[in-house]
Design an enzyme around this catalytic site. Structure first.
Site, PDB file in Angstrom:
ATOM      1  N   GLU A 254      -0.376   0.749   2.734  1.00  0.00           N
ATOM      2  CA  GLU A 254       0.391   1.895   3.252  1.00  0.00           C
ATOM      3  C   GLU A 254      -0.279   3.204   2.872  1.00  0.00           C
ATOM      4  O   GLU A 254      -0.357   4.150   3.670  1.00  0.00           O
ATOM      5  CB  GLU A 254       1.823   1.831   2.698  1.00  0.00           C
ATOM      6  CG  GLU A 254       2.734   2.978   3.128  1.00  0.00           C
ATOM      7  CD  GLU A 254       2.484   4.291   2.409  1.00  0.00           C
ATOM      8  OE1 GLU A 254       2.536   5.349   3.062  1.00  0.00           O
ATOM      9  OE2 GLU A 254       2.204   4.286   1.206  1.00  0.00           O
ATOM     10  N   GLY A 257      -2.986   4.784   5.215  1.00  0.00           N
ATOM     11  CA  GLY A 257      -2.496   5.532   6.387  1.00  0.00           C
ATOM     12  C   GLY A 257      -1.966   6.896   5.973  1.00  0.00           C
ATOM     13  O   GLY A 257      -2.199   7.909   6.643  1.00  0.00           O
ATOM     14  N   GLU A 258      -1.247   6.904   4.864  1.00  0.00           N
ATOM     15  CA  GLU A 258      -0.670   8.149   4.340  1.00  0.00           C
ATOM     16  C   GLU A 258      -1.792   9.158   4.023  1.00  0.00           C
ATOM     17  O   GLU A 258      -1.679  10.340   4.331  1.00  0.00           O
ATOM     18  CB  GLU A 258       0.117   7.782   3.066  1.00  0.00           C
ATOM     19  CG  GLU A 258       0.641   8.930   2.291  1.00  0.00           C
ATOM     20  CD  GLU A 258       1.632   8.489   1.176  1.00  0.00           C
ATOM     21  OE1 GLU A 258       2.069   7.309   1.158  1.00  0.00           O
ATOM     22  OE2 GLU A 258       1.963   9.336   0.346  1.00  0.00           O
ATOM     23  N   ARG A 259      -2.860   8.662   3.438  1.00  0.00           N
ATOM     24  CA  ARG A 259      -3.959   9.547   3.043  1.00  0.00           C
ATOM     25  C   ARG A 259      -4.729  10.065   4.256  1.00  0.00           C
ATOM     26  O   ARG A 259      -5.110  11.229   4.305  1.00  0.00           O
ATOM     27  CB  ARG A 259      -4.899   8.806   2.076  1.00  0.00           C
ATOM     28  CG  ARG A 259      -4.262   8.621   0.730  1.00  0.00           C
ATOM     29  CD  ARG A 259      -5.000   7.683  -0.198  1.00  0.00           C
ATOM     30  NE  ARG A 259      -4.236   7.546  -1.438  1.00  0.00           N
ATOM     31  CZ  ARG A 259      -4.409   6.604  -2.344  1.00  0.00           C
ATOM     32  NH1 ARG A 259      -5.339   5.678  -2.176  1.00  0.00           N
ATOM     33  NH2 ARG A 259      -3.654   6.566  -3.425  1.00  0.00           N
ATOM     34  N   GLY A 262      -2.673  12.603   6.112  1.00  0.00           N
ATOM     35  CA  GLY A 262      -2.670  13.838   5.319  1.00  0.00           C
ATOM     36  C   GLY A 262      -3.981  14.588   5.506  1.00  0.00           C
ATOM     37  O   GLY A 262      -3.999  15.826   5.604  1.00  0.00           O
TER      38      GLY A 262
END
Ligand SMILES: Cc1cc2nc3c(=O)[nH]c(=O)nc-3n(C[C@H](O)[C@H](O)[C@H](O)COP(=O)(O)OP(=O)(O)OC[C@H]3O[C@@H](n4cnc5c(N)ncnc54)[C@H](O)[C@@H]3O)c2cc1C
Length: 395
Positions: A254, A257-259, A262
């Site tokens: 997860e 994807g978050e990084r 961002g």
């Protein structure tokens, strides 16, 4: 290809479309842009004081923007990963970092694990209403005593008959006050190391879930940030998300994807500041000329433009890898590290070029400067990114 004639003069005004984007992406970009500028940006000042309202999710759900790359069978638009980049980039035009973050937590952080690891029932119960904007999500990894060190979390889920009972706390949770449910990282077998973690989807209105405190912060004021407590929260067996004992690996997936999303936001945010500051430098005069005509200032722009472009190429190339089925943890970490630092440097230079005006609230530069600073901390600090990259070489 340029013709011989064209080579005589550089084409600074070309569209410079990147190869990952098609005409459909351009159309999507236009429609998100128009929505953001008309319906969100006018409220940016107000939402700094009040945090943004929940209707934003319902409206974005209605417009299909909360499930751009999810399959149509779940109410999504069936697009590719690049559609998520387009959303992240266009959200910066709301001039409201907290809003962009709150939405990104929902679209690119809390719901992807439900889509990838969730049961069909969980997809119907949580993913579908999240895509249509009826349910708001948050993601609980960080704890008061464990942020960078995810393996050090203490929140426990203990099996009790067919149920699980959860105890612990989570902090700095974006959307934590408004969310209908949380994707929660727990330890189920503390003695098993990385194989002792499990994820759960937990309804936030269950007995024992306490929204303890709304946290005050430096920037991102339009978002809500919560300290949460879980006190003997009883959930059924089917609240387990993904494989029991594999939660650590699930959440590491997860985080990629978050990084990356961002990082896309950092590039777009930096570009927006650059554009505004370029206009300012052409209009503001000192010593009888626009300040942009001083070599010292021109070189700042050249430096910023080069770094923004480098960041953009890293994000797009890494996104291309993701879209083509790779799991490029090293490159995601590099893109996250580089773009977060770059966006902070650009924000600082833009503030400097604005002089005293940059320090004043009305120009919005100081807010972007505060908002962007989070990117060197959230979703994994610079130091953690450096460590991931270094370790990827076997060190
Ligand atoms: C506004 C905001 C929103 C957030 N939203 C969420 C959210 O929705 N969900 C969620 O789960 N979390 C969220 N976070 C938490 C965020 O991911 C953490 O703050 C971040 O991972 C850092 O953890 P920490 O704050 O505990 O810092 P710590 O881990 O305590 O780190 C402190 C310092 O030590 C350094 N450090 C730590 N380990 C090492 C190491 N091995 N080598 C070198 N240096 C090291 C760090 O880089 C940092 O400089 C949010 C944070 C903020 C500020």
């Amino acid at each position: 290809m340029a013709t011989a004639d064209a080579l005589l003069k550089p084409d600074h005004a070309s569209r410079r479309q990147h190869f990952i984007f098609t005409e459909e992406h351009d159309q999507l970009r236009e429609s998100i842009h128009s929505f953001v500028v008309k319906e969100l940006a006018p409220h940016a000042e107000e939402w700094e004081e009040t945090t943004f309202p929940d209707w934003v999710f319902r409206r974005m759900g209605e417009l299909g923007f909360l499930g751009l790359s999810y399959p149509e069978e779940y109410g999504g638009q069936g697009g590719d990963y690049y559609c998520n980049l387009v959303l992240a980039e266009e959200m910066t035009h709301a001039n409201c970092g907290g809003l962009a973050m709150g939405v990104a937590v929902h679209t690119d952080m809390a719901t992807p694990p439900i889509f990838l690891f969730g049961s069909e029932q969980q997809k119907q119960d949580y993913l579908v209403p999240s895509i249509n904007g009826e349910k708001i999500s948050c993601l609980g990894i960080s704890e008061p005593d464990a942020g960078s060190d995810v393996a050090g979390i203490k929140t426990r889920a203990v099996r009790d008959g067919d149920d699980w009972v959860i105890n612990g706390s989570k902090t700095f949770i974006t959307n934590g006050h408004r969310a209908d449910y949380i994707v929660l990282v727990t330890k189920t077998e503390p003695d098993l190391g990385y194989d002792g973690f499990s994820l759960f989807v937990v309804d936030m209105d269950l007995p024992g879930v306490v929204r303890e405190k709304k946290l005050e912060k430096l920037g991102m004021h339009a978002s809500d940030t919560a300290l949460l407590a879980f006190q003997d929260v009883r959930v059924p067996a089917d609240a387990l998300l993904g494989q029991e004992g594999k939660g650590f690996y699930h959440i590491m997936w997860e985080l990629q994807g978050e990084r990356l999303i961002g990082a896309a936001g950092c590039v777009a945010g930096a570009q927006k500041l650059f554009d505004r500051t370029l206009r300012y430098a052409s209009e503001r005069n000192a010593f009888g000329r626009p300040i942009g005509k001083f070599q010292a200032i021109r070189h700042k722009f050249a430096d910023m433009a080069t770094k923004i472009e480098a960041g953009r190429q890293m994000v797009y190339t890494t996104a291309w890898r993701v879209q083509n089925g790779e799991y490029p943890v090293r490159e995601v970490s590099m893109a996250k590290l580089y773009t977060a630092r770059m966006a902070c440097e650009v924000a600082d230079e833009c503030l400097q070029i604005h002089g005293g005006a940059g320090y004043m609230k009305e120009y919005g530069i100081e807010r972007a400067w505060r908002d962007l600073r989070l990117n060197r901390i959230g979703a994994g600090t610079d130091e953690v990114m450096l460590d991931v990259i270094g370790r990827s070489y076997g060190l």
